[in-house]
Design a protein around this motif. Structure first.
Motif, mmCIF file in Angstrom:
data_model
loop_
_atom_site.group_PDB
_atom_site.id
_atom_site.type_symbol
_atom_site.label_atom_id
_atom_site.label_comp_id
_atom_site.label_asym_id
_atom_site.label_seq_id
_atom_site.Cartn_x
_atom_site.Cartn_y
_atom_site.Cartn_z
ATOM 1 N N CYS A 1 0.813 -1.219 0.000
ATOM 2 C CA CYS A 1 0.000 0.000 0.000
ATOM 3 C C CYS A 1 0.847 1.270 0.000
ATOM 4 C CB CYS A 1 -0.914 0.011 1.227
ATOM 5 S SG CYS A 1 -2.142 -1.291 1.213
ATOM 6 N N MET A 2 2.167 1.144 -0.139
ATOM 7 C CA MET A 2 3.035 2.333 -0.097
ATOM 8 C C MET A 2 2.753 3.307 -1.224
ATOM 9 S SD MET A 2 6.770 0.951 1.140
ATOM 10 C CE MET A 2 7.544 1.725 -0.205
ATOM 11 N N LEU B 1 -2.688 0.566 -5.944
ATOM 12 C CA LEU B 1 -3.813 -0.271 -5.541
ATOM 13 C C LEU B 1 -4.841 0.580 -4.803
ATOM 14 C CD1 LEU B 1 -1.796 -3.390 -4.368
ATOM 15 C CD2 LEU B 1 -3.092 -3.113 -6.473
ATOM 16 N N PRO B 2 -6.133 0.277 -4.965
ATOM 17 C CA PRO B 2 -7.174 1.106 -4.342
ATOM 18 C C PRO B 2 -7.252 0.864 -2.829
ATOM 19 C CG PRO B 2 -8.176 -0.753 -5.428
ATOM 20 C CD PRO B 2 -6.705 -0.798 -5.775
ATOM 21 N N ALA B 3 -8.046 1.687 -2.176
ATOM 22 C CA ALA B 3 -8.215 1.568 -0.723
ATOM 23 C C ALA B 3 -8.887 0.253 -0.337
ATOM 24 C CB ALA B 3 -9.025 2.742 -0.203
ATOM 25 N N SER B 4 -9.648 -0.316 -1.241
ATOM 26 C CA SER B 4 -10.313 -1.591 -0.928
ATOM 27 C C SER B 4 -9.300 -2.720 -0.726
ATOM 28 C CB SER B 4 -11.308 -1.958 -2.025
ATOM 29 O OG SER B 4 -10.664 -2.071 -3.272
ATOM 30 N N ILE C 1 -7.849 -9.912 -8.342
ATOM 31 C CA ILE C 1 -8.644 -8.913 -9.069
ATOM 32 C C ILE C 1 -8.006 -7.530 -8.964
ATOM 33 C CG2 ILE C 1 -10.870 -7.715 -9.098
ATOM 34 C CD1 ILE C 1 -12.119 -10.433 -8.244
ATOM 35 N N HIS C 2 -7.606 -7.134 -7.756
ATOM 36 C CA HIS C 2 -6.997 -5.807 -7.586
ATOM 37 C C HIS C 2 -5.722 -5.658 -8.403
ATOM 38 C CE1 HIS C 2 -9.368 -5.334 -3.717
ATOM 39 N NE2 HIS C 2 -9.607 -4.212 -4.367
ATOM 40 N N ILE C 3 -4.847 -6.642 -8.321
ATOM 41 C CA ILE C 3 -3.567 -6.519 -9.027
ATOM 42 C C ILE C 3 -3.771 -6.557 -10.530
ATOM 43 C CG2 ILE C 3 -1.343 -7.651 -9.407
ATOM 44 C CD1 ILE C 3 -1.460 -8.495 -6.426
ATOM 45 N N SER C 4 -4.664 -7.418 -11.008
ATOM 46 C CA SER C 4 -4.850 -7.508 -12.462
ATOM 47 C C SER C 4 -5.558 -6.284 -13.034
ATOM 48 C CB SER C 4 -5.616 -8.777 -12.823
ATOM 49 O OG SER C 4 -6.909 -8.755 -12.252
ATOM 50 N N VAL C 5 -6.470 -5.695 -12.295
ATOM 51 C CA VAL C 5 -7.204 -4.538 -12.809
ATOM 52 C C VAL C 5 -6.390 -3.247 -12.680
ATOM 53 C CG1 VAL C 5 -9.232 -3.069 -12.370
ATOM 54 C CG2 VAL C 5 -9.485 -5.541 -12.455
ATOM 55 N N MET D 1 5.557 -6.330 -3.746
ATOM 56 C CA MET D 1 5.223 -6.833 -2.413
ATOM 57 C C MET D 1 3.777 -7.320 -2.359
ATOM 58 S SD MET D 1 7.909 -6.856 -0.630
ATOM 59 C CE MET D 1 8.851 -7.188 -2.099
ATOM 60 N N ALA D 2 2.882 -6.660 -3.091
ATOM 61 C CA ALA D 2 1.495 -7.129 -3.154
ATOM 62 C C ALA D 2 1.430 -8.495 -3.849
ATOM 63 C CB ALA D 2 0.624 -6.110 -3.879
ATOM 64 N N ILE D 3 2.219 -8.663 -4.908
ATOM 65 C CA ILE D 3 2.253 -9.952 -5.603
ATOM 66 C C ILE D 3 2.893 -11.013 -4.718
ATOM 67 C CG2 ILE D 3 3.291 -11.170 -7.566
ATOM 68 C CD1 ILE D 3 2.912 -8.554 -9.176
ATOM 69 N N PHE D 4 3.952 -10.663 -3.993
ATOM 70 C CA PHE D 4 4.597 -11.613 -3.089
ATOM 71 C C PHE D 4 3.644 -12.030 -1.969
ATOM 72 C CE2 PHE D 4 7.885 -12.502 0.292
ATOM 73 C CZ PHE D 4 8.255 -13.727 -0.237
#
Length: 172
Positions: free
Chosen positions: A23-24, A28-31, A72-76, A94-97
């Protein structure tokens, strides 16, 4: 190969750190943050109440759901252009990890669920469905053994102690 025992605290700490790093940047959205941090809060509940099956089951369910929402978040929201800044690459990495570690975390949390006495039963009563194709082809439901089941709704007279024809023994 037996996996080593991993603490629930370690799982939550690793996913918290990876979520913070994910989230740094504002890619990526707040969701994404709300979903992951709320599941980690349920994980803290599972730490605090060590005997609660509900807490560990909800944490496991939340982890499984965040696998889907993270995909969904990472792909969109993944940036389309090739020139990404270092912070953006690190944050998305880091989100993918975190996403890649979640299936392992789900397995470890499932083992903790089983250690706490949880049982996975998939019970679909197909025999009660009249005319069902599956009920007539030998597909049965997985359920618990009910051979020692005692119905409690039938009221019987409680046994008398001592029996009426026998005198009570004096306590010594």
């Amino acid at each position: 190969m037996e996996l080593p025992a991993v603490s629930l605290k370690a799982i939550i700490l690793v996913h918290w750190l990876l979520t913070v790093w994910g989230c740094m940047n504002h890619i990526l959205p707040a969701s994404y943050a709300w979903g992951n941090f709320s599941v980690l809060a349920v994980g803290i509940w599972a730490i605090v109440q060590r005997d609660s099956l509900d807490a560990i089951a909800m944490f496991l369910t939340g982890l499984l759901l965040t696998v889907l929402t993270d995909i969904i978040h990472i792909s969109v929201f993944y940036p389309a252009h090739d020139h990404l800044g270092d912070t953006t690459r690190f944050s998305v990495g880091m989100a993918i990890f975190s996403l890649l570690l979640k299936p392992l975390a789900c397995y470890l949390v499932y083992r903790m669920y089983r250690e706490r006495g949880g049982e996975y039963t998939f019970n679909i009563d197909l025999e009660s469905l009249s005319g069902s194709h599956f009920a007539h082809n030998g597909v049965t439901s997985a359920s618990q053994d009910r051979s020692t089941y005692e119905p409690i709704d039938q009221s019987e007279a409680p046994p008398q102690w001592p029996p009426p024809g026998k005198a009570a023994q004096p306590p010594y």
